[in-house]
Design a protein around this motif. Structure first.
Motif, PDB file in Angstrom:
ATOM      1  N   ILE A 193       0.833  -1.200   0.000  1.00  0.00           N
ATOM      2  CA  ILE A 193       0.000   0.000   0.000  1.00  0.00           C
ATOM      3  C   ILE A 193       0.874   1.259   0.000  1.00  0.00           C
ATOM      4  O   ILE A 193       0.592   2.223  -0.725  1.00  0.00           O
ATOM      5  N   ALA A 194       1.935   1.263   0.815  1.00  0.00           N
ATOM      6  CA  ALA A 194       2.816   2.428   0.906  1.00  0.00           C
ATOM      7  C   ALA A 194       3.478   2.719  -0.443  1.00  0.00           C
ATOM      8  O   ALA A 194       3.472   3.866  -0.924  1.00  0.00           O
ATOM      9  N   PHE A 195       4.043   1.686  -1.064  1.00  0.00           N
ATOM     10  CA  PHE A 195       4.721   1.889  -2.347  1.00  0.00           C
ATOM     11  C   PHE A 195       3.721   2.248  -3.443  1.00  0.00           C
ATOM     12  O   PHE A 195       3.989   3.120  -4.273  1.00  0.00           O
ATOM     13  N   PHE A 196       2.572   1.588  -3.433  1.00  0.00           N
ATOM     14  CA  PHE A 196       1.587   1.860  -4.472  1.00  0.00           C
ATOM     15  C   PHE A 196       0.996   3.254  -4.304  1.00  0.00           C
ATOM     16  O   PHE A 196       0.743   3.962  -5.285  1.00  0.00           O
ATOM     17  N   GLY A 197       0.761   3.649  -3.051  1.00  0.00           N
ATOM     18  CA  GLY A 197       0.248   4.990  -2.803  1.00  0.00           C
ATOM     19  C   GLY A 197       1.218   6.053  -3.285  1.00  0.00           C
ATOM     20  O   GLY A 197       0.824   7.032  -3.939  1.00  0.00           O
ATOM     21  N   PHE A 198       2.511   5.862  -2.980  1.00  0.00           N
ATOM     22  CA  PHE A 198       3.528   6.806  -3.429  1.00  0.00           C
ATOM     23  C   PHE A 198       3.650   6.794  -4.946  1.00  0.00           C
ATOM     24  O   PHE A 198       3.865   7.835  -5.578  1.00  0.00           O
ATOM     25  N   PHE A 199       3.474   5.623  -5.541  1.00  0.00           N
ATOM     26  CA  PHE A 199       3.508   5.496  -6.998  1.00  0.00           C
ATOM     27  C   PHE A 199       2.395   6.314  -7.652  1.00  0.00           C
ATOM     28  O   PHE A 199       2.631   7.030  -8.634  1.00  0.00           O
ATOM     29  N   VAL A 200       1.191   6.231  -7.099  1.00  0.00           N
ATOM     30  CA  VAL A 200       0.063   7.003  -7.639  1.00  0.00           C
ATOM     31  C   VAL A 200       0.343   8.505  -7.506  1.00  0.00           C
ATOM     32  O   VAL A 200       0.047   9.292  -8.411  1.00  0.00           O
TER      33      VAL A 200
END
Length: 280
Positions: free
Chosen positions: A162-169
């Motif tokens: 979630i952390a990496f994907f959130g930052f990716f978005v």
């Protein structure tokens, strides 16, 4: 459960054969289409997503086998579905991370990226691999005496995802805003279908984030939680959402970006027939 541990149950409901069969068919179709398009268009960076589709397909076969064993479940099918369905979205994420880098290069927007394109893929894929390994190892611990540890490791892996994907978005959105606010860059980008592919990336990313948040809540509630005791939730917030991710990329296939970069072929439609055009 015939070969499980004392006091441990594979399911707190009778797994539905009909639901499992529906998603076996759905994932079989969409994964078959992605496999065909990947080889036909040489879109090799989508290998992880295609593998994730096979994970989903085999995972629901495991659920179908479990449903035929009710209530004398065996460990094999349970492990098959619990591990493969849990980690498949991490494979989807790996392809999506590589997708953004190609979109940025396509519009020559490297200077508008929050992170250098060369590092972007490495950073996000590394986080994705970490998440994948944590979830896979945690799922393995669920069928041992270290069940609580397994749940904790899975939740940790999901939080990493979630952390990496959130930052990716966030990185994707910042890139779009910077391009859109620069008249020259926007004019150059307008000659390519970059926005269409960026929106496909947004849509798939949001679906994976929703699914990951659902899984975190599911495991935080524990084995006595409402989500784990009601099978409908896994089909609505996991099976359906991940199938929609794969469907998005059937409709908007990344081979178009790959082709414009001169790295493969693109699937197009003329007269209702799917053909491939070789990039010049």
């Amino acid at each position: 459960m015939s070969d499980g541990f004392a006091g441990w149950k594979a399911y707190f409901y009778d797994p539905s054969m009909a639901a499992a069969a529906i998603f076996i068919v759905l994932y079989g179709i969409v994964t078959g289409m992605h496999t065909y398009h990947m080889f036909r268009t040489r879109t090799w960076f989508f290998i992880p997503l295609v593998l994730g589709g096979y994970f989903e397909f085999i995972g629901y076969i495991g659920r179908a086998i479990s449903s035929s064993q009710t209530p004398d479940w065996t460990l094999g099918p349970y492990i098959m579905q619990s591990v493969l369905l849990l980690v498949a979205p991490a494979l989807f994420a790996a392809s999506i991370y590589m997708y953004l880098g190609r979109i940025i290069v396509l519009v020559r927007g490297e200077k508008f990226s929050l992170i250098r394109v060369g590092w972007m893929t490495k950073i996000f894929v590394a986080g994705d691999v970490l998440s994948f390994l944590m979830q896979a190892s945690g799922a393995g611990l669920l069928v041992t005496d270290s069940q609580q540890t397994g749940e904790n490791v899975i939740v940790g892996g999901l939080f990493v995802q979630i952390a990496f994907f959130g930052f990716f978005v966030i990185c994707s959105f910042i890139f779009q805003r910077r391009i859109s606010s620069n008249a020259t860059a926007l004019e150059n980008a307008s000659t390519t279908p970059w926005l269409k592919h960026l929106y496909a990336l947004y849509g798939s990313s949001i679906l994976i984030l929703i699914r990951s948040i659902f899984r975190v809540i599911e495991y935080l509630q524990g084995w006595d939680g409402y989500l784990l005791r009601n099978e409908a939730f896994i089909y609505v917030f996991d099976a359906l959402l991940m199938w929609l991710v794969m469907l998005i990329f059937v409709v908007i296939h990344p081979s178009e970006v790959n082709c414009l970069l001169g790295r493969g072929r693109v699937m197009t439609t003329k007269g209702g027939l799917s053909i491939s055009e070789i990039a010049v």
